[in-house]
Design an enzyme around this catalytic site. Structure first.
Site, short mmCIF file in Angstrom:
data_model
loop_
_atom_site.label_atom_id
_atom_site.label_comp_id
_atom_site.label_asym_id
_atom_site.label_seq_id
_atom_site.Cartn_x
_atom_site.Cartn_y
_atom_site.Cartn_z
CD GLU A 131 9.44 36.72 109.09
OE1 GLU A 131 10.65 36.96 109.20
OE2 GLU A 131 8.95 36.12 108.12
CG HIS A 143 10.18 42.22 107.64
ND1 HIS A 143 9.00 41.73 108.15
CD2 HIS A 143 10.95 41.11 107.41
CE1 HIS A 143 9.05 40.42 108.24
NE2 HIS A 143 10.23 40.02 107.80
CG HIS A 197 12.99 40.30 111.52
ND1 HIS A 197 13.65 40.81 110.42
CD2 HIS A 197 12.39 39.15 111.11
CE1 HIS A 197 13.46 40.00 109.39
NE2 HIS A 197 12.71 38.98 109.78
CG ASP A 250 19.63 29.60 101.39
OD1 ASP A 250 20.48 29.74 102.30
OD2 ASP A 250 18.97 30.55 100.92
CG HIS A 253 19.12 32.98 104.16
ND1 HIS A 253 18.79 32.62 102.88
CD2 HIS A 253 18.31 34.02 104.48
CE1 HIS A 253 17.81 33.41 102.44
NE2 HIS A 253 17.51 34.26 103.40
CG ASP A 277 12.34 33.27 104.87
OD1 ASP A 277 11.15 33.60 105.04
OD2 ASP A 277 13.27 34.10 104.90
CG LEU A 310 20.20 37.14 101.37
CD1 LEU A 310 20.72 36.19 102.44
CD2 LEU A 310 20.11 36.42 100.03
CB ALA A 311 13.97 39.61 99.31
#
Length: 393
Positions: A131, A143, A197, A250, A253, A277, A310-311
Site C-alpha cells: 500500500e 501515510h 489514496h 468498524d 471509518h 486495516d 485515523l491510523a
C-alpha cells in the site's frame, strides 16, 4: 480415507446456503466431501461440533499488523508468522500482510519476508499488499508524506522481478503517481492493482480501470468523494462493475448509513468486501505504537495520530462480520460472504472462500451467537478447540 476426518453435528454454510444434517469431510488439507451424516463411512474419524456453525474461513486483504507486530516495523518472517497467528484467533484463515508507505529498504525487506513465508507455507499467509508509496499526498491519510513518491522504472522493475514469488500480490496506487501503462505492466506480471489514496477526478480514474485496475482500497477513506457534479473514486468504484471495494466496518471509518447506501448502490459483478486495516494492537492490550517514527494512540476503539487522523483500525474480521450483520441488518449469509467469498473473488483466489469439494479446508466453527470455537487452516486446528482430542489448540 486414511487420515481423513469428518466434522459432524452442526450446520454447514457452504457460501450459498445453510445445510442441515450434513458432515464436512476433510482430507489432506482440502474438503473431500459434504455428505449426509448417515452416509459417512463407519471407519472415518468423527469430530462432533455439537450444533455449531461450520463456515468458510475469513480472508483479509489488508492487515498491517497484529499480536504486537506491525509489518513496517518488523518486516521479517517471524513478524509475518505473528501477524497470521494473531488473526487466526479471530477467524482469519488467509491474509495479506500489508506494508504501507515507507523506504525502499523496508519494502524490499517485506517482500523478502513474504517470499520466505510463501515458501515455508506459513499458516494463514496468502501474499502481500503493498500500500504505497506511490500515492497522492493530497489524500495521504496516515501515510508519511515525505515518503510518498511516483512509481518510476526502477520500482516497476523491482515489482515485476518479484511478482509470483511471494504469493498473491496486491498493490495500492494513486493515478497521480503512476501511468496507465505501468498499471497494465503490473497486471500482466500478476499483480492485482487497487486504486486508493487519490484525489483524482473520475475522468482521470477511468483510464486506469481500462488499464487493468480492479479494486478500490478502503472505500470512502483517503479518496476523492462523490459529489453532484464529480463522481470521484467513490462514484467510479460504485458505478463500475469491474472494481471490487474493500470496506472497513468498524463504525469509525465509514458511517453505517453510508455503508448501507454503498451496498445498495454497488454495481456488479465486482463486490464490496470486508477488510480490517488492522494494526499491531489486535490480540494485545498495548495502548499505542510507532508508525514511521510517529506515535499512534489507541483510544475507544480508534487508532489515531496526535492530530486525530485515523491510523489504521483496531478491529478484527469477526467483529466486522458482527457489525454488518447486527448494525446494517445484512443476513448472516451476506455478512459471512463479505469476509470470505467476496475477497477471494477480488484477489482471484479460486481455492478459498467457500466450503465445496476440492477447496482448501479453511473453515471456522462458530456458535450461533458468532462466538468463535475453532479456526482450521488447511484442515489443521490453528486456534481454539481441537475436537479430535477435546483440548485447546
Amino acid at each position: 480415507m486414511s487420515g481423513s476426518f469428518a466434522l459432524c453435528g452442526g450446520r454447514v454454510f457452504d457460501g450459498v446456503g445453510f445445510l442441515e444434517g450434513q458432515a464436512l469431510v476433510v482430507s489432506n488439507g482440502r474438503i473431500e466431501a459434504i455428505v449426509a451424516q448417515a452416509d459417512l463411512s463407519p471407519s472415518i474419524e468423527r469430530r462432533d461440533v455439537a450444533g455449531s456453525l461450520l463456515v468458510p474461513g475469513f480472508i483479509d486483504l489488508q492487515v498491517n499488523g497484529g499480536g504486537g507486530v506491525l509489518l513496517n516495523n518488523q518486516p521479517d518472517l517471524d513478524g509475518i508468522r505473528t501477524i497470521c497467528s494473531a488473526h487466526a484467533a479471530y477467524g482469519t484463515t488467509a491474509l495479506l500482510p500489508t506494508v504501507i508507505t515507507d523506504t525502499a529498504e523496508i519494502r524490499a525487506r517485506a517482500v523478502e519476508a513474504g517470499i520466505a513465508a510463501y515458501s515455508q507455507k506459513v499458516p494463514g499467509y496468502l501474499g502481500l499488499h503493498l500500500e504505497g508509496p506511490h500515492l497522492s499526498v493530497a489524500r495521504k491519510g496516515t501515510h508519511d508524506p515525505s515518503l510518498i513518491r511516483p512509481l518510476e522504472q526502477p520500482d516497476l522493475s523491482f515489482l515485476v522481478e518479484h511478482a509470483g514469488r511471494f504469493g498473491e500480490a496486491l498493490i495500492t496506487l494513486a493515478p497521480e503517481s503512476v501511468s496507465p501503462g505501468y498499471v497494465t505492466a503490473l497486471v500482466e506480471a500478476g499483480y492485482v492493482v487497487s486504486l486508493g489514496h487519490t484525489n483524482a477526478k473520475a475522468r482521470d480514474i477511468l483510464p486506469y480501470v481500462s488499464a487493468g485496475a480492479s479494486m478500490a482500497t478502503h472505500l470512502f477513506n483517503a479518496m476523492s468523494q462523490m459529489e453532484n457534479r464529480e463522481p470521484g473514486l467513490v462514484g467510479v468504484a460504485l458505478a463500475n462493475g469491474r472494481l471490487s471495494c474493500g470496506l472497513i466496518a468498524d463504525g469509525f471509518h465509514v458511517d453505517p448509513m453510508v455503508m448501507q447506501v454503498a451496498l445498495a448502490a454497488k454495481k456488479g459483478p465486482a463486490r464490496i468486501f470486508l477488510v480490517t486495516d488492522a494494526m499491531s494492537t489486535i490480540g494485545t492490550d498495548e495502548q499505542g505504537f510507532l508508525l514511521n517514527g510517529r506515535e499512534v494512540f489507541r483510544r475507544g476503539g480508534r487508532l489515531t495520530l496526535a492530530d486525530g487522523t485515523l491510523a489504521g483500525a483496531d478491529i478484527d474480521m469477526l467483529s466486522c462480520v458482527r457489525f454488518v450483520h447486527e448494525h446494517l441488518g445484512l443476513s448472516l449469509a451476506d455478512a459471512l460472504n463479505m469476509a470470505s467469498l467476496y475477497p477471494a473473488e477480488a484477489i482471484g483466489c479460486a481455492t478459498k472462500g467457500t466450503l465445496a469439494v476440492g477447496m482448501d479446508a479453511d473453515l471456522l466453527v462458530l456458535q450461533e451467537d458468532l462466538t468463535l470455537r475453532a479456526t482450521f487452516i488447511g484442515g489443521k486446528c490453528a486456534y481454539g478447540e481441537d475436537f479430535a482430542k477435546g483440548v485447546a489448540a
